[in-house]
Design a protein around this motif. Structure first.
Motif, PDB file in Angstrom:
ATOM      1  N   GLU A   1      -8.097  28.282  30.213  1.00  0.00           N
ATOM      2  CA  GLU A   1      -8.923  28.141  31.419  1.00  0.00           C
ATOM      3  C   GLU A   1      -8.867  26.710  31.951  1.00  0.00           C
ATOM      4  OE1 GLU A   1     -10.105  30.605  33.246  1.00  0.00           O
ATOM      5  OE2 GLU A   1      -9.069  31.799  31.725  1.00  0.00           O
ATOM      6  N   GLU A   2      -8.878  25.744  31.040  1.00  0.00           N
ATOM      7  CA  GLU A   2      -8.762  24.347  31.469  1.00  0.00           C
ATOM      8  C   GLU A   2      -7.394  24.088  32.101  1.00  0.00           C
ATOM      9  OE1 GLU A   2      -9.036  19.816  29.662  1.00  0.00           O
ATOM     10  OE2 GLU A   2      -9.547  21.501  28.370  1.00  0.00           O
ATOM     11  N   ALA A   3      -6.335  24.609  31.492  1.00  0.00           N
ATOM     12  CA  ALA A   3      -4.981  24.445  32.044  1.00  0.00           C
ATOM     13  C   ALA A   3      -4.902  25.057  33.441  1.00  0.00           C
ATOM     14  CB  ALA A   3      -3.951  25.089  31.120  1.00  0.00           C
ATOM     15  N   ARG A   4      -5.502  26.221  33.597  1.00  0.00           N
ATOM     16  CA  ARG A   4      -5.491  26.875  34.915  1.00  0.00           C
ATOM     17  C   ARG A   4      -6.310  26.094  35.932  1.00  0.00           C
ATOM     18  NH1 ARG A   4      -5.829  33.065  32.725  1.00  0.00           N
ATOM     19  NH2 ARG A   4      -3.600  33.503  32.950  1.00  0.00           N
ATOM     20  N   ALA A   5      -7.348  25.419  35.494  1.00  0.00           N
ATOM     21  CA  ALA A   5      -8.142  24.600  36.417  1.00  0.00           C
ATOM     22  C   ALA A   5      -7.322  23.419  36.939  1.00  0.00           C
ATOM     23  CB  ALA A   5      -9.413  24.110  35.729  1.00  0.00           C
ATOM     24  N   TYR A   6      -6.518  22.822  36.075  1.00  0.00           N
ATOM     25  CA  TYR A   6      -5.693  21.674  36.476  1.00  0.00           C
ATOM     26  C   TYR A   6      -4.399  22.096  37.169  1.00  0.00           C
ATOM     27  CZ  TYR A   6      -8.638  18.387  33.956  1.00  0.00           C
ATOM     28  OH  TYR A   6      -9.695  17.616  33.548  1.00  0.00           O
ATOM     29  N   PHE A   7      -3.833  23.225  36.748  1.00  0.00           N
ATOM     30  CA  PHE A   7      -2.539  23.670  37.264  1.00  0.00           C
ATOM     31  C   PHE A   7      -2.618  25.149  37.657  1.00  0.00           C
ATOM     32  CE2 PHE A   7      -1.925  20.406  34.026  1.00  0.00           C
ATOM     33  CZ  PHE A   7      -1.268  19.427  34.750  1.00  0.00           C
TER      34      PHE A   7
END
Length: 136
Positions: free
Chosen positions: A12-18
């Motif tokens: 979820e954090e990765a998707r928030a940034y990318f």
């Protein structure tokens, strides 16, 4: 926290940034603390580093990595271990006897350490060689 929950939070954090890059994901798993390996449907694999909020495309075959790919991946792993152990480039240089500019080149993947330098880095960081080695 269990691995599955940690992996989901990191994704979820990765998707928030990318968001565009990780819109569709084939698989993912925790690679190291605060790091996630993400495979896309086209079989490309990325390492998401939550500490630095960065992502790096990993080689398709870790058995035939170029020197540049090896340096880039080593630099990522070295920065992670340094951050986890509280080392700066200057601190690691002092602990190993290597020059700070060499440590800088290693951390940014511009060069790969010799076996002798690698051994000094591992000993100074108090980690295993496996912590600094890419395994898919």
């Amino acid at each position: 926290m269990d691995d599955e929950k940690c992996a989901n939070e990191l994704l979820e954090e990765a998707r928030a940034y990318f968001p565009l890059l990780f819109k569709k994901v084939a698989s993912y798993r925790v690679y190291a603390p605060m790091a996630l390996l993400i495979e896309l449907p086209d079989r490309k694999v990325f390492l998401f580093d939550s500490l630095n909020q960065t992502t790096t495309r990993l080689p398709d075959d870790d058995n035939i990595m170029t020197k540049e790919q090896t340096g880039r991946v080593f630099g990522i792993l070295l920065r992670r271990v340094m951050a986890r152990k509280g080392f700066t480039q200057i601190g690691l240089a002092e602990a190993t006897g290597l020059r700070q500019c060499q440590i800088c080149n290693y951390t940014y993947g511009r060069s790969v350490p010799s076996y002798y330098a690698f051994d000094k880095i591992v000993r100074a960081l108090g980690c295993s060689a496996e912590d600094l080695r890419y395994v898919k």
